[in-house]
Design a protein around this motif. Structure first.
Motif, PDB file in Angstrom:
ATOM      1  N   ASN A   6      -7.044  21.400  60.423  1.00 41.72           N
ATOM      2  CA  ASN A   6      -6.919  21.892  59.108  1.00 41.72           C
ATOM      3  C   ASN A   6      -5.889  21.344  58.338  1.00 41.72           C
ATOM      4  N   LYS A  41     -17.776  22.216  46.908  1.00 46.63           N
ATOM      5  CA  LYS A  41     -18.457  23.424  46.986  1.00 46.63           C
ATOM      6  C   LYS A  41     -19.500  23.787  46.095  1.00 46.63           C
ATOM      7  N   ALA A  68     -16.884  18.610  55.668  1.00 43.61           N
ATOM      8  CA  ALA A  68     -16.075  18.283  54.435  1.00 43.61           C
ATOM      9  C   ALA A  68     -14.672  17.927  55.030  1.00 43.61           C
ATOM     10  N   ARG A  69     -14.255  18.427  56.111  1.00 42.62           N
ATOM     11  CA  ARG A  69     -12.809  18.099  56.456  1.00 42.62           C
ATOM     12  C   ARG A  69     -12.612  16.578  56.761  1.00 42.62           C
ATOM     13  N   THR A  72      -6.626  18.969  55.054  1.00 41.85           N
ATOM     14  CA  THR A  72      -7.568  19.689  53.938  1.00 41.85           C
ATOM     15  C   THR A  72      -6.421  20.655  53.474  1.00 41.85           C
ATOM     16  N   TYR A 112     -18.973  26.977  57.864  1.00 44.23           N
ATOM     17  CA  TYR A 112     -17.736  27.258  56.917  1.00 44.23           C
ATOM     18  C   TYR A 112     -16.641  27.475  58.097  1.00 44.23           C
ATOM     19  N   ILE A 131     -12.319  18.979  46.662  1.00 46.85           N
ATOM     20  CA  ILE A 131     -12.903  19.882  47.564  1.00 46.85           C
ATOM     21  C   ILE A 131     -13.567  21.122  46.881  1.00 46.85           C
ATOM     22  N   GLU A 141      -9.227  29.666  48.922  1.00 48.52           N
ATOM     23  CA  GLU A 141      -8.858  28.271  48.742  1.00 48.52           C
ATOM     24  C   GLU A 141      -8.778  27.859  50.239  1.00 48.52           C
ATOM     25  N   TYR A 142      -8.773  28.588  51.264  1.00 50.85           N
ATOM     26  CA  TYR A 142      -8.702  27.943  52.766  1.00 50.85           C
ATOM     27  C   TYR A 142      -9.891  28.389  53.377  1.00 50.85           C
ATOM     28  N   SER A 198     -18.107  30.207  49.995  1.00 48.30           N
ATOM     29  CA  SER A 198     -17.272  29.149  49.878  1.00 48.30           C
ATOM     30  C   SER A 198     -15.939  29.202  49.013  1.00 48.30           C
ATOM     31  N   ILE A 255     -13.690  26.177  53.794  1.00 49.79           N
ATOM     32  CA  ILE A 255     -14.091  24.800  53.686  1.00 49.79           C
ATOM     33  C   ILE A 255     -15.386  24.587  54.901  1.00 49.79           C
ATOM     34  N   GLN A 256     -16.328  23.790  54.279  1.00 47.34           N
ATOM     35  CA  GLN A 256     -17.348  23.459  55.429  1.00 47.34           C
ATOM     36  C   GLN A 256     -16.908  22.414  56.181  1.00 47.34           C
TER      37      GLN A 256
END
Length: 593
Positions: A462, A112, A60-61, A465, A432, A108, A53-54, A49, A56-57
């Protein structure tokens, strides 16, 4: 001269102390090994994860992106999507994130890190529950080992969304219940109510089942007074916390009914296409057994060793063959109570469809707790019997077939244990998402915080986020469970699709002004009929055939003629257009005409 009696007492005391130390060391060994397993899984997931930085699960978005408002109140102004997800988040869940982010920690990033701690808490309680049922440290290891394989091979725990809290809170409830602790049980139920309310129904149902006992083929009320205190306390606790939430008005409408849902393509399977919120299926076997939201047997991934849980009733009933079964406490009945409560709520949720969330959720989460505990107990009992037989045979020497059998058994157990440690398998199941349009995110991040982007591109999922900017709609946020929210979302989506493909210049301009659009994000293949046929958001509203017909008749969409002059950012897949330029270009075409 030394008294023999005194000598015997000293020896007895020494042996007693030695035995106690060995037990303590055994407990520490197996408990430490259990914690090591969860740390291996959690750090592997964390490493994945944090690789960008780009990254994400997937879920989570939806549930975490809006929490950046806690860091910057100017983000997502008048954003009805962010407002919706903030309104449906359980109070304890968003309060927890708010408190942590008040320290300057990005939500965010917190999402993680959080699974590590949730996994550790779940492991500790699972270990403790197993020892309550069978007081042998090894059983705690096997149960927590299977639990961690189960949790880290799916996306529930790593999502750090409300459902991730089910596991530590439900396991805590079970642990304190087996210890007969009144106050901690009620605290666990209160926490369930504010973090993942559906867990409360399961816990209260278990407490209700415990009000009855089965004696000589008769069902009667229990004579255990504490069970009544627990049940009454749980009912009062749950009512105080949940009833105000249940009866409070919401600006996003009531929960959709089953009759309404059946009429909407988004809930149905049609001609090979699954709706975004697929629930209903014409095949009753799929609907009732393996449907991801409706089926009683849909349990996600379970590790291969979990099949041992099916043999627990057998080994418990054969105590002569499996001597360790005699040490199993009557507390093992909690596993049956979990099963009964889960099945009861499954059918109740079907009867009151969508009012109690998805029926499968009352089976899915609880079985992913119950099965590892049952597996750990069954494996420990069987292994104890098996290796005792092997040891007794070793005294006379193993025959060649016995050696082969022993080797195959050890190899099979090793393989079944190691398979779920596959990194590729684990990461694939954790869902992810990697943001690939980094230039787009950075460009939008540099724009004013109140901009609004219109797009039906997959990349629009995306933007909230990774770019921290509002989108008019995005497929990720197309959830049809609250009527007013989905009605507004659908209207926006239909208007956007119509404006993107219309040849009417004025219609495009009116759309931009109506919603205050600042940028329009297009896929480069957006005007290809195949793209239109495959686009889920277009299929969702049955608009595909009309648009494809228009394209095949060479009707030129008004927006497409502005791409050449208005593009401010492009990549292999997308183009970004400022609406100020779009409106100027459309004005020029109007004047020419």
């Amino acid at each position: 001269m030394t008294n023999p009696l005194i000598s015997n007492l000293k020896i007895s005391r020494f042996l007693s102390i030695l035995h106690k130390n060995l037990i303590n060391r055994s407990w520490i060994f197996w408990f430490g090994l259990s914690l090591a397993i969860v740390l291996i899984y959690s750090f592997e997931s964390l490493k994945t994860s944090l690789q960008s930085e780009y990254f994400i699960q997937d879920d989570a978005r939806q549930h975490i992106f809006w929490m950046r408002r806690f860091l910057d109140a100017e983000l997502f102004p008048q954003d009805f999507i962010a407002d919706y997800f903030q309104s449906v988040a359980p109070w304890g869940y968003k309060t927890f994130y708010s408190l942590i982010t008040s320290l300057g920690i990005d939500p965010i990033f917190l999402g993680k890190l959080l699974p590590i701690f949730l996994g550790l808490i779940s492991t500790i309680y699972c270990f403790g529950i197993s020892l309550q049922i069978l007081p042998i440290p090894a059983v705690g290891f096997f149960s927590s080992f299977i639990l961690n394989q189960t949790l880290w091979m799916e996306d529930d725990l790593v999502s750090a969304t409300p459902r991730a809290f089910f596991y530590p809170l439900f396991l805590a409830f079970l642990y304190y219940l087996l210890r007969n602790f009144l106050f901690p049980v009620l605290v666990a139920i209160a926490l369930q109510a504010i973090f993942y309310p559906h867990t409360v129904l399961l816990s209260v149902t278990i407490l209700t089942i415990r009000l009855f006992s089965y004696d000589k083929k008769w069902l009667k009320f229990t004579s255990v007074r504490l069970n009544y205190y627990l049940w009454l306390g749980a009912i009062i606790t749950a009512a105080i916390i949940l009833l105000p939430y249940k009866f409070s008005a919401t600006e996003f409408g009531s929960i959709i009914t089953a009759a309404e849902a059946k009429l909407q393509p988004i809930f149905n399977y049609d001609d090979g296409n699954y709706g975004r919120a697929f629930f209903f299926h014409e095949n009753p076997l799929i609907f009732w057994l393996i449907g991801p939201r409706s089926g009683i047997l849909f349990l996600g991934f379970l590790p291969p060793l979990a099949i041992a849980s099916l043999f627990l009733p057998f080994v418990l009933g054969k105590s002569q063959k499996f001597p360790l079964a005699k040490q199993v406490s009557l507390k093992v009945e909690i596993l049956v109570q979990i099963l009964l409560a889960s099945m009861g709520l499954f059918f109740l949720a079907h009867a009151f469809l969508f009012q109690l969330h998805f029926p499968n959720r009352y089976i899915y989460h609880s079985m992913r707790v119950m099965i590892p505990i049952a597996t750990g107990i069954a494996l420990t009992i069987w292994l104890d019997s098996y290796f005792n037989q092997v040891i007794s045979q070793l005294e006379n020497g193993l025959t060649f077939p016995q050696q082969i059998y022993l080797g195959c058994t050890i190899l099979l157990l090793a393989i079944l244990s190691i398979i779920p440690f596959s990194q590729d398998l684990t990461i694939d199941n954790q869902f992810y998402v990697k943001g690939k349009e980094i230039e787009l995110y950075e460009y939008l991040l540099a724009q004013p915080k109140d901009i609004l982007i219109a797009s039906i591109s997959k990349e629009s999922d995306n933007i909230p986020t990774f770019a921290q900017r509002s989108t008019l709609v995005a497929q990720e946020y197309s959830l049809p469970y609250h009527t007013e929210y989905y009605a507004q979302f659908s209207q926006r989506a239909k208007d956007l699709i119509q404006a993107q493909y219309t040849s009417n210049l004025e219609e495009v301009n009116n759309f931009i002004q109506k919603y205050g659009i600042d940028f329009w994000l297009l896929d480069k293949t957006a005007y290809n009929p195949r793209y239109v046929a495959d686009k889920e958001l277009i299929r969702q509203y049955d608009l595909g055939e009309t648009i494809i017909y228009q394209l095949e008749q060479n009707m030129i969409p008004a927006l497409s003629v502005t791409i050449e002059h208005c593009t401010v950012l492009t990549s292999k897949r997308i183009v970004l257009l400022p609406t100020s330029c779009i409106q100027n270009e459309l004005m020029k075409f109007t004047q020419i005409k």
